[in-house]
Design a protein around this motif. Structure first.
Motif, PDB file in Angstrom:
ATOM      1  N   VAL A   1       0.738  -1.234   0.046  1.00  0.00           N
ATOM      2  CA  VAL A   1       0.138   0.007   0.047  1.00  0.00           C
ATOM      3  C   VAL A   1       0.806   1.382   0.017  1.00  0.00           C
ATOM      4  CG1 VAL A   1      -1.683   1.220   1.425  1.00  0.00           C
ATOM      5  CG2 VAL A   1      -1.928  -1.330   0.930  1.00  0.00           C
ATOM      6  N   ALA A   2       2.028   1.164   0.616  1.00  0.00           N
ATOM      7  CA  ALA A   2       2.918   2.233   0.490  1.00  0.00           C
ATOM      8  C   ALA A   2       3.510   2.518  -0.711  1.00  0.00           C
ATOM      9  CB  ALA A   2       3.951   2.195   1.697  1.00  0.00           C
ATOM     10  N   VAL A   3       3.891   1.358  -1.550  1.00  0.00           N
ATOM     11  CA  VAL A   3       4.276   1.664  -3.024  1.00  0.00           C
ATOM     12  C   VAL A   3       3.216   2.301  -3.890  1.00  0.00           C
ATOM     13  CG1 VAL A   3       5.047   0.585  -4.942  1.00  0.00           C
ATOM     14  CG2 VAL A   3       5.754  -0.258  -2.645  1.00  0.00           C
ATOM     15  N   LEU A   4       1.845   1.778  -3.387  1.00  0.00           N
ATOM     16  CA  LEU A   4       0.568   2.459  -4.006  1.00  0.00           C
ATOM     17  C   LEU A   4       0.507   3.920  -3.711  1.00  0.00           C
ATOM     18  CD1 LEU A   4      -1.964   2.211  -5.889  1.00  0.00           C
ATOM     19  CD2 LEU A   4      -3.181   1.419  -3.826  1.00  0.00           C
ATOM     20  N   GLU A   5       0.832   4.357  -2.747  1.00  0.00           N
ATOM     21  CA  GLU A   5       0.766   5.950  -2.162  1.00  0.00           C
ATOM     22  C   GLU A   5       1.875   6.492  -3.231  1.00  0.00           C
ATOM     23  OE1 GLU A   5      -0.579   5.532   2.396  1.00  0.00           O
ATOM     24  OE2 GLU A   5       1.391   5.568   2.048  1.00  0.00           O
ATOM     25  N   SER A   6       3.088   5.891  -3.030  1.00  0.00           N
ATOM     26  CA  SER A   6       3.834   6.789  -3.814  1.00  0.00           C
ATOM     27  C   SER A   6       3.783   6.720  -5.398  1.00  0.00           C
ATOM     28  CB  SER A   6       5.338   6.294  -3.657  1.00  0.00           C
ATOM     29  OG  SER A   6       5.597   4.735  -3.478  1.00  0.00           O
ATOM     30  N   THR A   7       3.217   5.557  -6.032  1.00  0.00           N
ATOM     31  CA  THR A   7       2.805   5.483  -7.470  1.00  0.00           C
ATOM     32  C   THR A   7       1.641   6.386  -7.658  1.00  0.00           C
ATOM     33  OG1 THR A   7       3.189   3.153  -7.260  1.00  0.00           O
ATOM     34  CG2 THR A   7       1.923   3.912  -9.243  1.00  0.00           C
ATOM     35  N   ILE A   8       0.612   6.684  -6.810  1.00  0.00           N
ATOM     36  CA  ILE A   8      -0.140   7.662  -7.199  1.00  0.00           C
ATOM     37  C   ILE A   8       0.337   9.184  -7.213  1.00  0.00           C
ATOM     38  CG2 ILE A   8      -2.531   8.935  -6.407  1.00  0.00           C
ATOM     39  CD1 ILE A   8      -3.133   5.868  -5.101  1.00  0.00           C
ATOM     40  N   ARG A   9       1.070   9.268  -6.257  1.00  0.00           N
ATOM     41  CA  ARG A   9       1.762  10.797  -5.818  1.00  0.00           C
ATOM     42  C   ARG A   9       2.811  10.908  -7.112  1.00  0.00           C
ATOM     43  NH1 ARG A   9       4.839   9.851  -2.035  1.00  0.00           N
ATOM     44  NH2 ARG A   9       6.667   9.837  -2.984  1.00  0.00           N
ATOM     45  N   GLN A  10       3.706  10.105  -7.465  1.00  0.00           N
ATOM     46  CA  GLN A  10       4.574  10.355  -8.670  1.00  0.00           C
ATOM     47  C   GLN A  10       3.639  10.403  -9.894  1.00  0.00           C
ATOM     48  OE1 GLN A  10       6.716   6.744  -8.140  1.00  0.00           O
ATOM     49  NE2 GLN A  10       7.949   7.625  -6.348  1.00  0.00           N
ATOM     50  N   SER A  11       2.587   9.663 -10.157  1.00  0.00           N
ATOM     51  CA  SER A  11       2.067   9.718 -11.394  1.00  0.00           C
ATOM     52  C   SER A  11       1.236  11.105 -11.526  1.00  0.00           C
ATOM     53  CB  SER A  11       0.984   8.751 -11.283  1.00  0.00           C
ATOM     54  OG  SER A  11       1.494   7.432 -11.297  1.00  0.00           O
ATOM     55  N   ARG A  12       0.645  11.734 -10.220  1.00  0.00           N
ATOM     56  CA  ARG A  12       0.069  12.907 -10.398  1.00  0.00           C
ATOM     57  C   ARG A  12       0.976  14.168 -10.507  1.00  0.00           C
ATOM     58  NH1 ARG A  12      -3.330  14.501  -6.048  1.00  0.00           N
ATOM     59  NH2 ARG A  12      -5.125  15.225  -7.770  1.00  0.00           N
ATOM     60  N   GLU A  13       2.015  13.984  -9.977  1.00  0.00           N
ATOM     61  CA  GLU A  13       3.240  15.031  -9.950  1.00  0.00           C
ATOM     62  C   GLU A  13       3.519  15.230 -11.507  1.00  0.00           C
ATOM     63  OE1 GLU A  13       4.979  14.918  -5.436  1.00  0.00           O
ATOM     64  OE2 GLU A  13       5.971  13.829  -7.035  1.00  0.00           O
ATOM     65  N   ALA A  14       3.907  13.837 -12.294  1.00  0.00           N
ATOM     66  CA  ALA A  14       4.379  14.048 -13.572  1.00  0.00           C
ATOM     67  C   ALA A  14       2.938  14.373 -14.648  1.00  0.00           C
ATOM     68  CB  ALA A  14       4.801  12.554 -13.951  1.00  0.00           C
ATOM     69  N   GLY A  15       1.889  14.605 -14.097  1.00  0.00           N
ATOM     70  CA  GLY A  15       0.840  15.149 -14.857  1.00  0.00           C
ATOM     71  C   GLY A  15      -0.082  14.211 -15.325  1.00  0.00           C
ATOM     72  N   ALA A  16      -0.198  13.058 -15.056  1.00  0.00           N
ATOM     73  CA  ALA A  16      -1.190  12.070 -15.399  1.00  0.00           C
ATOM     74  C   ALA A  16      -2.334  12.202 -14.553  1.00  0.00           C
ATOM     75  CB  ALA A  16      -0.637  10.318 -15.310  1.00  0.00           C
ATOM     76  N   ILE A  17      -3.661  11.956 -14.801  1.00  0.00           N
ATOM     77  CA  ILE A  17      -4.730  11.730 -13.909  1.00  0.00           C
ATOM     78  C   ILE A  17      -4.467  10.378 -13.480  1.00  0.00           C
ATOM     79  CG2 ILE A  17      -7.139  11.206 -14.244  1.00  0.00           C
ATOM     80  CD1 ILE A  17      -7.436  13.929 -15.879  1.00  0.00           C
ATOM     81  N   VAL A  18      -5.016  10.184 -12.164  1.00  0.00           N
ATOM     82  CA  VAL A  18      -4.810   8.784 -11.747  1.00  0.00           C
ATOM     83  C   VAL A  18      -6.154   8.290 -11.576  1.00  0.00           C
ATOM     84  CG1 VAL A  18      -3.982   7.505  -9.630  1.00  0.00           C
ATOM     85  CG2 VAL A  18      -2.501   9.096 -10.645  1.00  0.00           C
ATOM     86  N   LEU A  19      -6.768   7.128 -11.930  1.00  0.00           N
ATOM     87  CA  LEU A  19      -7.719   6.573 -11.851  1.00  0.00           C
ATOM     88  C   LEU A  19      -7.442   5.334 -10.845  1.00  0.00           C
ATOM     89  CD1 LEU A  19     -10.934   5.655 -12.053  1.00  0.00           C
ATOM     90  CD2 LEU A  19     -10.395   4.826 -14.230  1.00  0.00           C
ATOM     91  N   LEU A  20      -7.805   5.273  -9.436  1.00  0.00           N
ATOM     92  CA  LEU A  20      -7.511   4.056  -8.678  1.00  0.00           C
ATOM     93  C   LEU A  20      -8.595   3.029  -8.794  1.00  0.00           C
ATOM     94  CD1 LEU A  20      -5.707   2.677  -6.739  1.00  0.00           C
ATOM     95  CD2 LEU A  20      -7.047   3.804  -4.832  1.00  0.00           C
ATOM     96  N   ASP A  21      -8.066   1.935  -9.433  1.00  0.00           N
ATOM     97  CA  ASP A  21      -8.983   0.889  -9.630  1.00  0.00           C
ATOM     98  C   ASP A  21      -9.228   0.026  -8.389  1.00  0.00           C
ATOM     99  OD1 ASP A  21     -10.755  -1.072 -10.834  1.00  0.00           O
ATOM    100  OD2 ASP A  21      -9.788  -1.359 -12.472  1.00  0.00           O
ATOM    101  N   VAL A  22     -10.267   0.435  -7.752  1.00  0.00           N
ATOM    102  CA  VAL A  22     -10.391  -0.278  -6.138  1.00  0.00           C
ATOM    103  C   VAL A  22     -11.834  -0.750  -5.913  1.00  0.00           C
ATOM    104  CG1 VAL A  22     -10.846   1.974  -4.974  1.00  0.00           C
ATOM    105  CG2 VAL A  22      -9.445   0.460  -3.908  1.00  0.00           C
ATOM    106  N   LYS A  23     -12.722  -0.535  -6.880  1.00  0.00           N
ATOM    107  CA  LYS A  23     -13.999  -1.192  -6.900  1.00  0.00           C
ATOM    108  C   LYS A  23     -14.663  -1.460  -5.463  1.00  0.00           C
ATOM    109  CE  LYS A  23     -13.088  -4.001 -11.327  1.00  0.00           C
ATOM    110  NZ  LYS A  23     -11.430  -3.629 -11.387  1.00  0.00           N
ATOM    111  N   ARG A  24     -14.640  -0.064  -4.906  1.00  0.00           N
ATOM    112  CA  ARG A  24     -15.285  -0.170  -3.355  1.00  0.00           C
ATOM    113  C   ARG A  24     -16.841  -0.031  -3.630  1.00  0.00           C
ATOM    114  NH1 ARG A  24     -11.170  -2.697  -1.896  1.00  0.00           N
ATOM    115  NH2 ARG A  24      -9.676  -1.490  -0.626  1.00  0.00           N
ATOM    116  N   GLY A  25     -17.663  -0.384  -2.610  1.00  0.00           N
ATOM    117  CA  GLY A  25     -18.871  -0.383  -2.471  1.00  0.00           C
ATOM    118  C   GLY A  25     -19.475  -0.855  -1.244  1.00  0.00           C
ATOM    119  N   ASP A  26     -20.228   0.157  -0.478  1.00  0.00           N
ATOM    120  CA  ASP A  26     -20.595  -0.494   0.919  1.00  0.00           C
ATOM    121  C   ASP A  26     -21.896   0.091   1.098  1.00  0.00           C
ATOM    122  OD1 ASP A  26     -20.873  -1.740   3.523  1.00  0.00           O
ATOM    123  OD2 ASP A  26     -18.852  -2.271   3.378  1.00  0.00           O
TER     124      ASP A  26
END
Ligand SMILES: O=c1ccn([C@@H]2O[C@H](COP(=O)(O)O)[C@@H](O)[C@H]2O)c(=O)[nH]1
Length: 276
Positions: free
Chosen positions: A74-99
């Motif tokens: 999950v820590a790697v996921l956090e840095s992946t999201i942050r680095q992707s956004r910093e480089a200009g990509a829009i990040v869509l996290l595929d996590v399929k939550r629902g409750d």
């Protein structure tokens, strides 16, 4: 504040209509010569970000492949999201939550609140506790310029048994989801911030997507057998809102950055031709 729909519209205009998934399958780690552990995961995700985050409109990390490694994943996921956004990509996290709504509010906080280290631009959610149960995510997304993609007609063959079931009003479950999201997006320009997930593999199911006025994420291309030529049958007149998504088809080209970029250029050219 720009809405998610505005940001996505601009990113697609600048970078092209493409989402690339970051899915560190064990088989892909092996193919890249990486170990199936946290170091391999980190190297894989960082390579994809370095190769693609400054050129692809949307990157879609698949949470499951990071969660597989526990808290360090999950820590790697956090840095992946942050680095992707910093480089200009829009990040869509595929996590399929629902409750239920009150729990959904906590999921929304985890992924859509700027205070969270897991904050993405958008997430995928499952509507099978009722579209209304997702309202906390819709609200938080709207507050912070985020987006939400609701599963409607998924790319897997098992999906139809639930999604094509006809309810009391004579509509399918999927059409009910489609219509509820269409109502929220109605009249929003250039595009609403609520999207739907509609697989490229499903063929012409007769569902009416014409009023969605939001992004239509199309997974199932490449590894699952869908091709750009299939998009017209699935989306008909709504092709202009389709965001094609590839994971393994692109990722299998790694680990060389040039090869990942070349694979991305190839699939982007294919979908551009299909979308017209
Ligand atoms: O209907 C759906 C919804 C989500 N997915 C996800 O997309 C990728 C597809 O990966 P490929 O390697 O391109 O097959 C994966 O993360 C799925 O969980 C989907 O395939 N279908």
């Amino acid at each position: 504040m720009e809405t998610f729909g505005e940001r996505l519209h601009a990113a697609v205009a600048e970078r092209g209509p493409l989402c690339v998934g970051i899915d560190p399958h064990a088989a892909l780690l092996a193919r890249w010569g990486l170990s199936d552990d946290i170091a391999g995961l980190e190297r894989f995700a960082r390579t994809v970000v370095d190769a693609l985050a400054d050129r692809v409109a949307v990157l879609k990390p698949q949470s499951a492949f990071f969660e597989r490694f526990g808290s360090r994943g999950v820590a790697v996921l956090e840095s992946t999201i942050r680095q992707s956004r910093e480089a200009g990509a829009i990040v869509l996290l595929d996590v399929k939550r629902g409750d239920i709504g009150s729990t959904m509010a906590a999921y929304a906080d985890a992924y859509l609140n700027p205070a969270s280290t897991l904050r993405a631009d958008a997430i995928t959610v499952s509507p099978y506790l009722g579209v209304g149960s997702l309202q906390p995510a819709f609200d938080l997304a709207a507050t912070h310029g985020g987006g939400v993609f609701v599963l409607a007609l998924t790319s897997n063959p098992e999906g139809a048994s639930v999604q094509h079931a006809v309810g009391a009003g004579g509509k399918t479950v999927a059409q009910t989801v489609i219509d509820e999201i269409s109502q929220v997006n109605a009249g929003v320009k250039p595009l609403g911030s609520l999207g739907l997930v509609v697989g490229a593999t499903i063929g012409d199911t007769g569902h009416d997507l014409s009023a969605v006025n939001g992004p239509l994420l199309a997974p199932g291309l490449g590894a699952q057998g869908g091709t750009p030529d299939d998009l017209r049958a699935v989306f008909g007149e709504s092709l202009h809102n389709v965001l094609p998504s590839y994971s393994r088809e692109v990722l299998a080209a790694g680990p060389e950055i040039g090869e990942l970029r070349a694979a991305t250029d190839r699939v982007l050219a294919g979908v551009r031709t299909a979308l017209g």
